[in-house]
Each structure stands twice: as C-alpha cells, then as structure tokens.
Design a protein around this motif. Structure first.
Motif, PDB file in Angstrom:
ATOM      1  N   TRP A  57       0.831  -1.199   0.000  1.00 33.79           N
ATOM      2  CA  TRP A  57       0.000   0.000   0.000  1.00 33.79           C
ATOM      3  C   TRP A  57       0.873   1.260   0.000  1.00 33.79           C
ATOM      4  O   TRP A  57       0.591   2.211  -0.726  1.00 33.79           O
ATOM      5  N   THR A  61       0.478   3.781  -3.128  1.00 35.99           N
ATOM      6  CA  THR A  61      -0.117   5.105  -2.956  1.00 35.99           C
ATOM      7  C   THR A  61       0.868   6.221  -3.282  1.00 35.99           C
ATOM      8  O   THR A  61       0.457   7.289  -3.759  1.00 35.99           O
ATOM      9  N   ARG A 137      -9.570  14.876  -4.640  1.00 36.89           N
ATOM     10  CA  ARG A 137     -10.000  13.923  -3.625  1.00 36.89           C
ATOM     11  C   ARG A 137     -10.985  12.898  -4.199  1.00 36.89           C
ATOM     12  O   ARG A 137     -10.870  11.692  -3.953  1.00 36.89           O
ATOM     13  N   LEU A 141      -8.816   9.629  -4.150  1.00 41.45           N
ATOM     14  CA  LEU A 141      -9.097   8.950  -2.885  1.00 41.45           C
ATOM     15  C   LEU A 141     -10.415   8.194  -2.923  1.00 41.45           C
ATOM     16  O   LEU A 141     -10.455   6.974  -2.736  1.00 41.45           O
ATOM     17  N   ASP A 142     -11.509   8.900  -3.161  1.00 40.18           N
ATOM     18  CA  ASP A 142     -12.830   8.285  -3.003  1.00 40.18           C
ATOM     19  C   ASP A 142     -13.082   7.157  -3.996  1.00 40.18           C
ATOM     20  O   ASP A 142     -13.632   6.112  -3.618  1.00 40.18           O
ATOM     21  N   THR A 146      -9.577   4.505  -1.757  1.00 44.66           N
ATOM     22  CA  THR A 146     -10.431   3.999  -0.671  1.00 44.66           C
ATOM     23  C   THR A 146     -10.941   2.588  -0.933  1.00 44.66           C
ATOM     24  O   THR A 146     -10.894   1.742  -0.023  1.00 44.66           O
ATOM     25  N   LEU A 149      -8.000   0.395  -0.196  1.00 45.79           N
ATOM     26  CA  LEU A 149      -7.773   0.372   1.251  1.00 45.79           C
ATOM     27  C   LEU A 149      -8.753  -0.577   1.937  1.00 45.79           C
ATOM     28  O   LEU A 149      -8.365  -1.387   2.793  1.00 45.79           O
ATOM     29  N   ASN A 150     -10.036  -0.494   1.571  1.00 45.10           N
ATOM     30  CA  ASN A 150     -11.040  -1.357   2.189  1.00 45.10           C
ATOM     31  C   ASN A 150     -10.771  -2.828   1.880  1.00 45.10           C
ATOM     32  O   ASN A 150     -10.943  -3.703   2.747  1.00 45.10           O
ATOM     33  N   HIS A 153      -7.799  -3.862   4.013  1.00 48.81           N
ATOM     34  CA  HIS A 153      -8.247  -3.933   5.408  1.00 48.81           C
ATOM     35  C   HIS A 153      -9.043  -5.210   5.657  1.00 48.81           C
ATOM     36  O   HIS A 153      -8.863  -5.882   6.686  1.00 48.81           O
ATOM     37  N   LYS A 160      -7.021   1.208   9.311  1.00 50.97           N
ATOM     38  CA  LYS A 160      -7.121   2.189   8.230  1.00 50.97           C
ATOM     39  C   LYS A 160      -6.268   3.415   8.513  1.00 50.97           C
ATOM     40  O   LYS A 160      -5.708   4.020   7.598  1.00 50.97           O
ATOM     41  N   LEU A 164      -3.627   5.033   5.970  1.00 51.37           N
ATOM     42  CA  LEU A 164      -3.719   6.423   5.538  1.00 51.37           C
ATOM     43  C   LEU A 164      -2.486   7.228   5.940  1.00 51.37           C
ATOM     44  O   LEU A 164      -2.146   8.220   5.297  1.00 51.37           O
TER      45      LEU A 164
END
Length: 238
Positions: A57, A61, A137, A141-142, A146, A149-150, A153, A160, A164
């Motif tokens: 990650w 990122t 963003r 990100l959205d 994200t 990331l989910n 996770h 998280k 981040l």
C-alpha cells in the motif's frame, strides 16, 4: 517532470500509456489482482502478510498519488486519477509495480489556465481551487484508493489509520522531493493537500539536521517487522 528524458522506476516512461497491451486497470487491484500484489510484496520483502500489505500500500499510494500531487503543486493541473484511468503492470522487477495513465485521461484546470480556452474534450474546467482539490480527492481517494484500502483492510485487518498514514507520508515526500520545481511554500502545499484528502493529522513536517523540512510520521508502515528490520527515517517508533 515526467518527460521521456527522465526515467522514474515506478512510473511509465512518459507517464501516459499509449499502447495498453500488458497493462491492466487499477480497478482490478481491489479484487482479482489483489492476491498477486500481496504475494509479490511478500516475496519482495520476505514479509508476513500484514507487513507485506502495508508496504505494498505504501509503495502503491506514493506512485498513484504523485501525478496529481505534483500536477496540483506545480501548475494547478490535476489529472483525474480514478482507478479506471490508472494502468498497472508488474513487468519491471525494480519497483514493486509500475503505474501509468491512460492516454485520454481527463485533466482538471482552473478558468485562468491557458488549457481552459482550448475546448479540448480531455480538459475539465472547474471554478476555483476548492473545486480543483475536491476533484483531486474524489478521483484519487474516493473512487480509487479507498476501495483498495477497504479490500486490504478486509484481507489482513490492518488499521485504516495506519494505511492512511502512508498516504499522508507519500504526499508530503512527493512535494518535498520536488520542491525546486514547485512555486511557493512546500509546507503550505503539503498542508493544503492533506486537508483536501483528510489526512492532515497523520504526519508532521519537522526540520532535519540541515534545517530542511522532513517528514515525521505518526503511524508505522511496519517495515521494522521484516526479517531484516528497517526503521524509516521519519518512523514514529524511534
């Protein structure tokens, strides 16, 4: 910054990918390609699953955010880095992966940008800097990081906030390492980008021994758990 004259391991040679054979869309990293990403990271660093995921990650990122971070910081031009517009491959053994952008990726600009007057279909004109940052963003990100990331996770139960923290660190390093090409205050640029992404409390900018700004993290990328432990310069565990 991303021209043919400078090859950056981790990014396509001219940033844009004109022939997509051998590449896949970043949307696949959150599902069918996630196992491959984590397995490659585990082998690369000889890491346990949670550490491999954290380091994968961190690497991803940094490279994924860099075009938008530097585009905004240097020229107030933001490539819209939704996962559909970002391409990935594992062909180069030097970095964990290589990222590039689709050749027809849209770019958001301000009304006073010369590109705003061209009428080019790839150019998205937004009314002000707040809207420009909102597009950064929304796309980076959205709709891109994200979901990944989910997925990470859910797979390895990494916090998280920990993940981040690596995004915040990567954004800051991207700006600081390119300070000579960026007008204005690097610290203010980092703060602006962090606020836009909602990660402003995860790192601090501190002076190093030479009085230059450096990154002090408040979360850890877990590199210290590797068989040959690595403690990053700005690690919070020192």
């Amino acid at each position: 910054m991303f021209g043919n004259s400078t090859e950056i391991a981790g990014l396509a040679p001219d940033l844009l990918v004109h022939q997509e054979a051998g590449w896949f869309r970043a949307t696949e990293l959150g599902n069918q390609k996630l196992d491959l990403l984590l397995e490659n990271a585990g082998r690369r660093w000889n890491a346990q699953p949670h550490a491999a995921a954290a380091l994968a990650w961190k690497a991803y990122t940094y490279w994924a955010a860099l075009p938008a971070v530097l585009g905004y910081a240097s020229a107030r031009r933001v490539p819209l880095l939704s996962s559909e517009n970002v391409l990935v491959n594992f062909n180069d053994p030097r970095p964990l992966l290589t990222l590039g952008l689709r050749a027809d990726i849209p770019v958001a600009v301000l009304p006073n940008d010369p590109l705003a007057l061209t009428g080019h279909p790839r150019i998205r004109v937004v009314p002000d800097e707040e809207a420009l940052l909102a597009e950064l963003r929304r796309t980076l990100l959205d709709s891109h990081l994200t979901p990944l990331l989910n997925a990470i996770h859910d797979r390895v139960r990494l916090g998280k906030r920990t993940l981040l923290g690596s995004l915040a660190s990567g954004v800051a390093y991207g700006v600081l390492r390119s300070a000579d090409a960026i007008p204005g205050s690097s610290a203010e640029t980092v703060t602006t980008l962090h606020r836009a992404l909602g990660v402003e409390d995860l790192i601090e900018l501190v002076p190093d021994q030479f009085g230059q700004l450096d990154v002090q993290r408040k979360t850890c990328c877990l590199a210290f758990t590797l068989p040959k432990p690595k403690v990053c310069k700005g690690c919070c565990i020192k």
